[in-house]
Enzyme design. Structure first.
Site, PDB file in Angstrom:
ATOM      1  N   HIS A   3     -27.926   0.375   2.325  1.00 17.98           N
ATOM      2  CA  HIS A   3     -26.490   0.130   2.472  1.00 17.98           C
ATOM      3  C   HIS A   3     -25.801   1.193   3.320  1.00 17.98           C
ATOM      4  O   HIS A   3     -25.996   2.388   3.131  1.00 17.98           O
ATOM      5  CB  HIS A   3     -25.842   0.087   1.079  1.00 17.98           C
ATOM      6  CG  HIS A   3     -24.538  -0.647   1.040  1.00 17.98           C
ATOM      7  ND1 HIS A   3     -23.401  -0.168   1.652  1.00 17.98           N
ATOM      8  CD2 HIS A   3     -24.195  -1.831   0.471  1.00 17.98           C
ATOM      9  CE1 HIS A   3     -22.410  -1.026   1.456  1.00 17.98           C
ATOM     10  NE2 HIS A   3     -22.871  -2.042   0.746  1.00 17.98           N
ATOM     11  N   ASN A  49     -21.333  -5.646   5.872  1.00 18.12           N
ATOM     12  CA  ASN A  49     -20.732  -5.513   4.544  1.00 18.12           C
ATOM     13  C   ASN A  49     -19.207  -5.497   4.575  1.00 18.12           C
ATOM     14  O   ASN A  49     -18.565  -5.624   3.537  1.00 18.12           O
ATOM     15  CB  ASN A  49     -21.261  -4.266   3.828  1.00 18.12           C
ATOM     16  CG  ASN A  49     -21.367  -3.047   4.719  1.00 18.12           C
ATOM     17  OD1 ASN A  49     -22.322  -2.908   5.480  1.00 18.12           O
ATOM     18  ND2 ASN A  49     -20.385  -2.165   4.633  1.00 18.12           N
ATOM     19  N   THR A  98     -26.571  -0.296  -8.202  1.00 11.38           N
ATOM     20  CA  THR A  98     -25.751  -1.437  -7.780  1.00 11.38           C
ATOM     21  C   THR A  98     -25.901  -2.544  -8.806  1.00 11.38           C
ATOM     22  O   THR A  98     -26.996  -2.786  -9.306  1.00 11.38           O
ATOM     23  CB  THR A  98     -26.141  -1.959  -6.380  1.00 11.38           C
ATOM     24  OG1 THR A  98     -25.398  -3.156  -6.117  1.00 11.38           O
ATOM     25  CG2 THR A  98     -27.615  -2.273  -6.264  1.00 11.38           C
ATOM     26  N   SER A 152     -19.385  -8.880  -4.910  1.00  7.12           N
ATOM     27  CA  SER A 152     -19.544  -7.762  -3.968  1.00  7.12           C
ATOM     28  C   SER A 152     -20.166  -8.247  -2.671  1.00  7.12           C
ATOM     29  O   SER A 152     -20.706  -9.351  -2.599  1.00  7.12           O
ATOM     30  CB  SER A 152     -20.450  -6.680  -4.584  1.00  7.12           C
ATOM     31  OG  SER A 152     -21.799  -7.116  -4.574  1.00  7.12           O
ATOM     32  N   CYS A 153     -20.115  -7.393  -1.647  1.00  8.18           N
ATOM     33  CA  CYS A 153     -20.708  -7.764  -0.356  1.00  8.18           C
ATOM     34  C   CYS A 153     -22.209  -7.988  -0.505  1.00  8.18           C
ATOM     35  O   CYS A 153     -22.776  -8.900   0.110  1.00  8.18           O
ATOM     36  CB  CYS A 153     -20.420  -6.691   0.694  1.00  8.18           C
ATOM     37  SG  CYS A 153     -20.911  -5.019   0.233  1.00  8.18           S
ATOM     38  N   ASP A 196       0.867  -1.174   0.000  1.00  7.93           N
ATOM     39  CA  ASP A 196       0.000   0.000   0.000  1.00  7.93           C
ATOM     40  C   ASP A 196       0.903   1.224   0.000  1.00  7.93           C
ATOM     41  O   ASP A 196       2.051   1.154   0.436  1.00  7.93           O
ATOM     42  CB  ASP A 196      -0.910   0.013   1.235  1.00  7.93           C
ATOM     43  CG  ASP A 196      -2.083   0.970   1.074  1.00  7.93           C
ATOM     44  OD1 ASP A 196      -3.217   0.495   0.926  1.00  7.93           O
ATOM     45  OD2 ASP A 196      -1.868   2.205   1.088  1.00  7.93           O
TER      46      ASP A 196
END
Length: 331
Positions: free
Chosen positions: A177, A314, A209, A149-150, A34
């Site tokens: 969400h 999530n 989404t 995706s979650c 990172d």
């Protein structure tokens, strides 16, 4: 065999994947890439406004992290091709930057010495998506896969149970969400999504989404039968899916509850949960199941038209399933 994992991107999902991995004996995080420096990385890992303090020791030595006494290599490379994953024996990379979501871009990790890659978001090309409880059995040895995706991880297991038992003619999904990192604390520029640029803590924000359509990719029998949208709301974590479907086979709401409960206690244990308690969103903070059916919240108009409600953390639920997918493709 311990699977050695490298994490690329130490944001929300990267850090929660790291935390979740500490509770597993089959997975070891050996490297993180990172652009943050190691001291700041350690701070971000130690303290979390949503999930609390890290349960363990975190230090920095010679520019690398020492977590619970184990050294974790830290790098700050922009180009994944330069990551030399093979130098630390990485088997699988968790690609968590949100940037490298195609086969072409993620393949740079393979070039850098990793054996396989799991994308922690829906792929932007035809890279196959796998959701635990839906289609893990369809994995055929691909070296780059997506954990979807979650929201797809919440919707797909529930949709599979309903479709397998009663048949889904068509359906619409809404996810209410929690706020995510892409949103703005106060109104700010968002050229592609004007509503998405409005203050996250001040508004309920309608959003698009692809989660419902993506269910058709992991469960081809539902392709073209589901679509949906999202409302972003001012809560820090935990979201909820509202799935409204027309059924082929008539069923009472009690029969639907029984089918979901049987799956939650059987073949989908650990993925799909079931509750009859009077729960609210914060009750699911830290929940590892990716979909917890709320039996009291759903409602039937008649025996062919029902609204079903399922909760998900999530961040935590999804991150745990990233690790499950890593383990699955490493068998």
């Amino acid at each position: 065999m311990t699977i050695k994992v490298g994490i690329n991107g130490f944001g929300r999902i990267g850090r929660i994947v790291f935390r979740a991995a500490q509770k597993r004996s089959d997975i070891e995080i050996v490297a993180i890439n990172d652009l943050l420096d190691a001291e700041y990385m350690a701070y971000m890992l130690k303290y979390d406004s949503t999930h609390g303090r890290f349960d363990g020791t975190v230090e920095v030595k010679d520019g690398h992290l020492i977590v619970n006494g184990k050294k974790i290599r830290v790098t700050a490379e922009r180009d994944p091709a330069n990551l030399k994953w093979d130098e630390v024996g990485v088997d699988v990379v968790a690609e968590a930057t949100g940037i490298f979501l195609t086969d072409e871009t993620a393949r740079k990790h393979i070039t850098a010495g990793a054996k396989k890659v799991v994308l922690t978001g829906p792929s932007k090309d035809n890279t196959p998506m796998f959701v635990k409880g839906a289609n893990f059995d369809k994995y055929e040895g691909q070296d780059i896969v997506s954990n979807a995706s979650c929201t797809t991880n919440c919707l797909a297991p529930l949709a599979k149970v309903i479709n397998d038992n009663f048949g889904i003619i068509e359906g619409l999904m809404t996810t209410v969400h929690a706020t995510t990192a892409t949103q703005k604390t106060v109104d700010g520029p968002s050229h592609k999504d004007w509503r998405g640029g409005r203050g996250a803590s001040q508004n309920i924000i309608p959003s698009s989404t692809g989660a419902a359509k993506a269910v058709g990719k992991v469960l081809p029998e539902l392709n073209g039968k589901l679509t949906g949208m999202a409302f972003r709301v001012p809560t820090p974590n935990v979201s909820v899916v509202d799935l409204t479907v027309r059924l082929e086979k008539a069923a009472t709401y009690e029969q639907i509850k029984a089918a979901v409960k049987a799956a939650a206690e059987g073949e989908m244990k650990g993925v799909l949960g079931y509750t009859e308690d009077d729960v609210v969103s914060t009750d699911f903070n830290g929940e590892v199941c990716t979909s917890v059916f709320d039996a009291k919240a759903g409602i039937a108009l008649n025996d062919n038209f029902v609204k079903l409600v399922s909760w998900y953390d999530n961040e935590t639920g999804y991150s745990n399933k990233v690790l499950d997918l890593i383990a699955h493709i490493s068998k």
